[in-house]
Design an enzyme around this catalytic site. Structure first.
Site, PDB file in Angstrom:
ATOM      1  N   ASP A 108      31.530  62.213  -1.093  1.00  0.00           N
ATOM      2  CA  ASP A 108      30.223  61.773  -1.092  1.00  0.00           C
ATOM      3  C   ASP A 108      30.677  60.900   0.540  1.00  0.00           C
ATOM      4  O   ASP A 108      31.439  60.855   1.062  1.00  0.00           O
ATOM      5  CB  ASP A 108      30.241  60.099  -1.709  1.00  0.00           C
ATOM      6  CG  ASP A 108      30.396  60.239  -2.853  1.00  0.00           C
ATOM      7  OD1 ASP A 108      29.401  61.177  -3.207  1.00  0.00           O
ATOM      8  OD2 ASP A 108      30.704  59.565  -3.814  1.00  0.00           O
ATOM      9  N   ASP A 157      31.607  58.300  -7.575  1.00  0.00           N
ATOM     10  CA  ASP A 157      31.253  56.873  -8.529  1.00  0.00           C
ATOM     11  C   ASP A 157      30.668  56.669  -9.473  1.00  0.00           C
ATOM     12  O   ASP A 157      31.240  55.571 -10.079  1.00  0.00           O
ATOM     13  CB  ASP A 157      31.302  55.851  -6.872  1.00  0.00           C
ATOM     14  CG  ASP A 157      30.003  56.357  -6.425  1.00  0.00           C
ATOM     15  OD1 ASP A 157      29.426  57.069  -6.531  1.00  0.00           O
ATOM     16  OD2 ASP A 157      30.381  56.144  -4.607  1.00  0.00           O
ATOM     17  N   ASP A 162      28.155  60.565 -12.199  1.00  0.00           N
ATOM     18  CA  ASP A 162      28.759  61.323 -11.190  1.00  0.00           C
ATOM     19  C   ASP A 162      29.518  62.169 -12.366  1.00  0.00           C
ATOM     20  O   ASP A 162      30.033  63.355 -12.156  1.00  0.00           O
ATOM     21  CB  ASP A 162      29.658  61.074  -9.971  1.00  0.00           C
ATOM     22  CG  ASP A 162      28.770  60.799  -9.206  1.00  0.00           C
ATOM     23  OD1 ASP A 162      27.514  61.215  -9.103  1.00  0.00           O
ATOM     24  OD2 ASP A 162      29.196  60.061  -8.417  1.00  0.00           O
TER      25      ASP A 162
HETATM   26  P1  ATP Z   1      26.637  58.608  -1.396  1.00  0.00           P
HETATM   27  O1  ATP Z   1      27.223  57.492  -1.541  1.00  0.00           O
HETATM   28  O2  ATP Z   1      26.480  59.950  -2.007  1.00  0.00           O
HETATM   29  O3  ATP Z   1      26.994  59.374   0.538  1.00  0.00           O
HETATM   30  P2  ATP Z   1      24.393  56.908  -0.608  1.00  0.00           P
HETATM   31  O4  ATP Z   1      25.473  55.854  -0.650  1.00  0.00           O
HETATM   32  O5  ATP Z   1      24.651  56.965   0.917  1.00  0.00           O
HETATM   33  O6  ATP Z   1      25.387  58.716  -0.348  1.00  0.00           O
HETATM   34  P3  ATP Z   1      22.465  56.344  -2.398  1.00  0.00           P
HETATM   35  O7  ATP Z   1      23.922  54.562  -2.458  1.00  0.00           O
HETATM   36  O8  ATP Z   1      21.671  57.027  -3.197  1.00  0.00           O
HETATM   37  O9  ATP Z   1      23.377  57.363  -1.081  1.00  0.00           O
HETATM   38  O10 ATP Z   1      21.006  55.957  -1.308  1.00  0.00           O
HETATM   39  C1  ATP Z   1      20.973  57.013  -1.336  1.00  0.00           C
HETATM   40  C2  ATP Z   1      19.547  55.907  -0.315  1.00  0.00           C
HETATM   41  O11 ATP Z   1      18.327  55.223  -0.636  1.00  0.00           O
HETATM   42  C3  ATP Z   1      19.392  55.480   0.942  1.00  0.00           C
HETATM   43  O12 ATP Z   1      19.253  56.522   2.138  1.00  0.00           O
HETATM   44  C4  ATP Z   1      18.834  54.588   1.254  1.00  0.00           C
HETATM   45  O13 ATP Z   1      17.346  54.658   2.292  1.00  0.00           O
HETATM   46  C5  ATP Z   1      18.117  53.987  -0.119  1.00  0.00           C
HETATM   47  N1  ATP Z   1      18.803  52.871  -0.330  1.00  0.00           N
HETATM   48  C6  ATP Z   1      20.530  52.680  -0.300  1.00  0.00           C
HETATM   49  N2  ATP Z   1      20.991  51.484  -1.324  1.00  0.00           N
HETATM   50  C7  ATP Z   1      19.529  50.845  -1.348  1.00  0.00           C
HETATM   51  C8  ATP Z   1      19.391  49.560  -2.132  1.00  0.00           C
HETATM   52  N3  ATP Z   1      20.493  48.240  -2.350  1.00  0.00           N
HETATM   53  N4  ATP Z   1      18.252  49.131  -2.094  1.00  0.00           N
HETATM   54  C9  ATP Z   1      17.221  49.824  -1.959  1.00  0.00           C
HETATM   55  N5  ATP Z   1      17.284  51.540  -1.505  1.00  0.00           N
HETATM   56  C10 ATP Z   1      19.279  51.577  -0.740  1.00  0.00           C
END
Ligand code: ATP
Length: 918
Positions: A346, A654, A658
């Site tokens: 990730d 996480d 997953d």
């Molecule tokens: P990884 O942990 O797999 O590397 P990530 O944590 O970046 O990925 P996600 O948390 O699934 O991936 O987030 C994907 C997208 O969702 C982000 O790029 C962002 O645009 C949006 N996003 C993330 N957190 C939030 C939130 N708390 N509220 C709204 N949108 C969010």
């Protein structure tokens, strides 16, 4: 009844439910709270403390470990010891009391060593268990706290979210789309939809929809619940089932070695019988003497200490990994880690720091720079280099003011200041938005009270947005934030610089998103929609269209320095690092470049993966290194495709979804800090610090363990080989034995074990992370190692016999010549240890010659023991040894040195010939 004492009906099993009292699942929510003496906003800390003292920790009483005596007795249940005990019985019958005594001493010593080592291995695992202790989010003093689940008491209000394991038995108070997997308790594999309404008093466990039971898993949704039973009073505690957090067992290699050991024992017994027959019938030797030779052969050839040392080597590896933040839950992972060829990781929090800061805001055609770093609300908003004062915001940048409001309200995190330091409770992305709101002059905490939230659609990786509903003047408003392509598709209008709504110019916004992502920023779009008055709950269709876009925020999340280093290490070690993220493709590529995963890589996106069939996917995963906008299902397909290509895959995860990918991977790596309980239970390894570097360290340790196992086997087998060959040659040639059975036992059980134990603790060889991964089907003993074992066995044979004959030729007695032979064998072992510590690299280096404190201690110990063996009168009686002259000692050491020199020449020669690949 004390207010906090659960009614007798707390025992939820129908069979024991007392008819007079109503069980929890048949009571209404308010009634339950009243009975438990608590309220929806939780207990006070003092009350929780008092209850903890009364009820004890929320932990299942552990099954009593077997007594020390039982564990010691178990050590005797071993094929080898049976053989030795039988030999002891026969020697006793023959009146060879000294041999009987020595053999029995060895039997007891062997059992004691096994006992001590088992204890050590067990303690190593025990030390790790606490790292996996579950946590719970509880409301106390009206605030959320993340506590150790053991601190929960009846009456506590807990918040549950998808991926959580239920920390205690609870009565649900509020539930939103809550589904719980109760397989651990009921065996029912389909998750159950939960509700808050009471059910009939006689409902079976699986039908008590308003209850949640300790040890079951939330697979979806959120809930608020009150704890009704903890520890052994829970349903799982009552049926006495232990949930193992660290699985014990063996690894494929150890199982194979145990099988090999058993076969070897039988082969050796057969050979000993054949030798007995040969000596008796062909050579016409006396039965007693030839029997002792056969016993000698058996004890010489069986590697007594090997299984115990292999187990301890593995346990040490597990312990070292834990020290470097990788907790092994399934032992085979220790071996598999050493042969990993691809690590899928990730991005957020594992490769990056997960310390998010908004750097830019794009709204109404303007790009606003945000100064400052971290969660402290210090830093100005600047438009074209000029500071935008918060007081002027509503007038000069109405879209930005509206955006800041969404940032503060559509948000579940909170920031706290203590002594000038700002700490975050909640999601870092949301923390960054709170800081932005504060820099724009808002007070999020106050605002949340003023504009109370009526409903929420929580953020989930699947739909990538979050929405909240608030009263707004006379009407209602939905506030939305999420991944830009998602939110843009829901918007019909945008706000201009004067705060007017215009039709949205989607192309311009997409270009702005692209520009932010190219700078490596995580992008979120913020929007709102006015809804009719009286709206009280929010559903997906309410925000699916007609939104007004307020702007974009660009958030930086810098790569971890140690991750950059670890990626370089993995690359050098022939391991491909693949980034899988939910983030935007362009952001992911930019971060991948910063991490050294690859420059100018084009990310493969989730939708692209969906369009591929399995064959196309297998092709793509051969080279691709960045997967963006990927969901957990994509991860599962990626693991399958990589494995189909013959890769050995480590995959991080996480979230609750997953779990299948973690299980499918060769090594599932769960995040210990931000990971859900579901992911931790599915993982073979849990990272205590969520850091990519810890995976690289675990791989390094995995390779070291394998090296050390190889060294142990390569060290011990030639000793057995040399000894048994010496006996065989003597009987076949019809000459006296150069070493007696009792002496062989002394060597095998004392000096060999002491020296081999050092190898379990050997530090990592410097080139460990510069070699390609080991093929998973590679045999422990490669052709090179088999050659080495045969070669060294022959050298040992030569040393033992050569020195025995030399001593006889010097006029020594047979006893003195045997003493010389045994000391030569031990001395050669010591020098061989220095050689084996570097299987392929030269041992004649300063590092190699100086050893480690452990090596030196073992050598000193063995030296003292050999002095006793040779000069102490009781040892002389026991082992029939004689004192030796100093010059003889010097000759013995010279043989040892010669062995090392020969082996170094062999290494050089083979290196020249290029045969040292294995
Ligand atoms: P990884 O942990 O797999 O590397 P990530 O944590 O970046 O990925 P996600 O948390 O699934 O991936 O987030 C994907 C997208 O969702 C982000 O790029 C962002 O645009 C949006 N996003 C993330 N957190 C939030 C939130 N708390 N509220 C709204 N949108 C969010």
């Amino acid at each position: 009844m004390r207010p906090d004492t659960p009614p007798p009906s707390a025992s939820p099993s129908p069979s024991t439910t007392q008819a007079a009292a109503t069980p929890w699942h048949a009571l209404g929510a308010d009634e339950t709270l009243r009975m438990l003496g608590t309220q929806v906003h939780g207990l006070s800390s003092d009350e929780a403390c008092a209850r903890l003292a009364r009820h004890g920790p929320n932990r299942l009483a552990e099954a009593k470990p077997p007594s020390a005596w039982a564990r010691l007795a178990r050590q005797f249940d071993n094929l080898l010891l049976y053989v030795l005990m039988a030999a002891a019985a026969v020697t006793a019958l023959m009146g060879h009391w000294v041999d009987t005594g020595v053999i029995m001493a060895v039997v007891v010593l062997n059992a004691v060593i096994g006992f001590v080592q088992e204890g050590k291995a067990e303690r190593a695992l025990q030390a790790i268990r606490h790292l996996l202790a579950p946590h719970a989010v509880v409301l106390r003093d009206g605030r959320q706290h993340d506590v150790d689940a053991a601190e929960l008491v009846p009456g506590d209000i807990v918040l549950l979210a998808s991926g959580d394991s239920l920390p205690a038995d609870v009565r649900l108070l509020q539930a939103r789309n809550l589904r719980v997997d109760e397989a651990a308790l009921t065996g029912e594999s389909v998750p159950v939809d939960k509700r808050v309404e009471p059910v009939a008093a006689d409902a079976a466990i699986g039908d008590r929809l308003c209850m949640g039971y300790a040890g079951t898993l939330v697979t979806q949704g959120q809930a608020r619940a009150v704890v009704v039973a903890t520890g052994n009073a829970t349903e799982i505690g009552r049926i006495g089932k232990m949930l193992e957090s660290v699985e014990q067992g063996t690894t494929p290699l150890l199982a194979k070695m145990a099988g090999f050991g058993r076969t070897l024992t039988f082969v050796i017994l057969a050979a000993a019988a054949a030798l007995f027959a040969f000596g008796l019938l062909v050579r016409g030797m006396p039965a007693a003497e030839v029997f002792m030779a056969a016993v000698g052969l058996a004890v010489a050839a069986i590697p007594e200490g090997l299984p115990a040392i292999m187990t301890i080597t593995l346990a040490i590896g597990v312990q070292r990994m834990a020290q470097r933040h990788a907790v092994i839950r399934r032992l085979p992972a220790v071996e598999t880690l050493g042969s990993v060829t691809v690590i899928c990781s990730d991005k957020t929090g594992t490769l990056t720091r997960n310390e998010m800061t908004v750097q830019q805001v794009v709204c109404a055609g303007q790009t606003v720079d945000v100064e400052g770093a971290g969660y402290a609300p210090d830093g100005a908003l600047k438009l074209d280099g000029a500071v935008l004062a918060p007081a002027d915001l509503a007038r000069r940048a109405p879209a930005l003011a509206a955006l800041a409001e969404v940032a503060a309200l559509c948000n579940d995190a909170s920031l706290h200041e203590t002594d000038g330091r700002w700490t975050l409770a909640g999601d870092p992305t949301e923390g960054a938005l709170l800081t932005l709101a504060m820099k724009a002059g808002l007070n999020p905490a106050e605002l949340k009270v003023e504009r109370a939230r009526l409903d929420v659609i929580p953020f989930e990786s699947e739909h990538r947005f979050m929405a909240t509903l608030h009263a707004d003047g006379g009407g209602a408003v939905a506030l939305v934030k999420g991944a830009p392509e998602r939110v843009l598709a829901m918007c019909a209008t945008e706000l201009d610089a004067q705060g007017r709504e215009l039709p949205i110019d989607a192309a311009r916004w997409h270009a702005a998103v692209e520009a932010q992502a190219r700078a490596g920023r995580r992008v979120l779009a913020l929007a709102r929609r006015t809804l009719p008055a009286g709206k009280e709950d929010l559903d997906h269709p309410d925000v699916a269209q007609g939104l007004t876009l307020l702007g974009l925020v660009g958030i930086i999340d810098p790569p971890r320095d140690e991750a950059i280093e670890a990626v370089a290490q993995c690359t050098a070690a022939g391991i491909r690092v693949v980034m899988i993220t939910g983030d935007h493709g362009v952001t992911a590529s930019a971060i991948a470049a910063q991490l050294g995963i690859g420059e100018g890589l084009q990310a493969v996106t989730g939708p692209e993966l969906e369009a591929m069939d399995d064959a196309a996917m297998r092709e793509v995963v051969r080279t691709a290194r960045v997967f963006a906008r990927a969901s957990p299902e994509h991860k599962l397909r990626l693991v399958r495709a990589l494995k189909a290509n013959g890769e050995v895959v480590a995959m991080t995860g996480d979230g609750v979804n997953d779990a299948p990918a973690l299980k499918q991977a060769d090594v599932g790596v769960a995040m210990g800090m931000k990971g859900t309980e579901a992911a931790k239970q599915a993982g073979a390894v849990v990272l205590a610090d969520d850091n990519f570097a810890s995976i690289a360290h675990a791989v390094e340790e995995g390779r070291t363990v394998y090296d050390n196992l190889k060294k142990t086997v390569t060290f011990l087998l030639p000793i057995n080989g040399g000894e048994s060959m010496a006996l065989l040659v003597a009987v076949l040639a019809g000459v006296a034995l150069p070493i007696l059975p009792a002496q062989i036992l002394w060597v095998n059980m004392v000096s060999s074990v002491a020296l081999a134990m050092v190898l379990a603790f050997e530090p990592t060889e410097p080139d460990v992370m510069r070699r390609p991964p080991r093929a998973p089907d590679e045999p422990l003993l490669s052709r090179f190692l088999v050659w080495r074992i045969v070669f060294v066995s022959a050298l040992f044979l030569g040393g033992i016999f050569g020195m025995y004959e030399w001593a006889l030729a010097q006029g020594a007695s047979v006893e003195a010549a045997r003493t010389v032979a045994v000391n030569t064998l031990v001395c050669m072992e010591v020098f061989y240890l220095f050689s084996v510590r570097y299987l392929k690299a030269p041992s004649f280096t300063w590092q190699g010659v100086k050893g480690t404190p452990r090596v030196l201690a073992a050598v000193a110990g063995v030296f003292v023991l050999q002095l006793a063996f040779t000069y102490a009168p009781f040892m002389q009686t026991l082992f029939r040894t004689e004192a030796l002259a100093l010059a003889t000692g010097a000759a013995i050491v010279a043989v040892g040195v010669a062995l090392l020199v020969v082996l170094e020449l062999e290494k050089t020669l083979l290196r020249r010939l290029g045969a040292l690949r294995a």
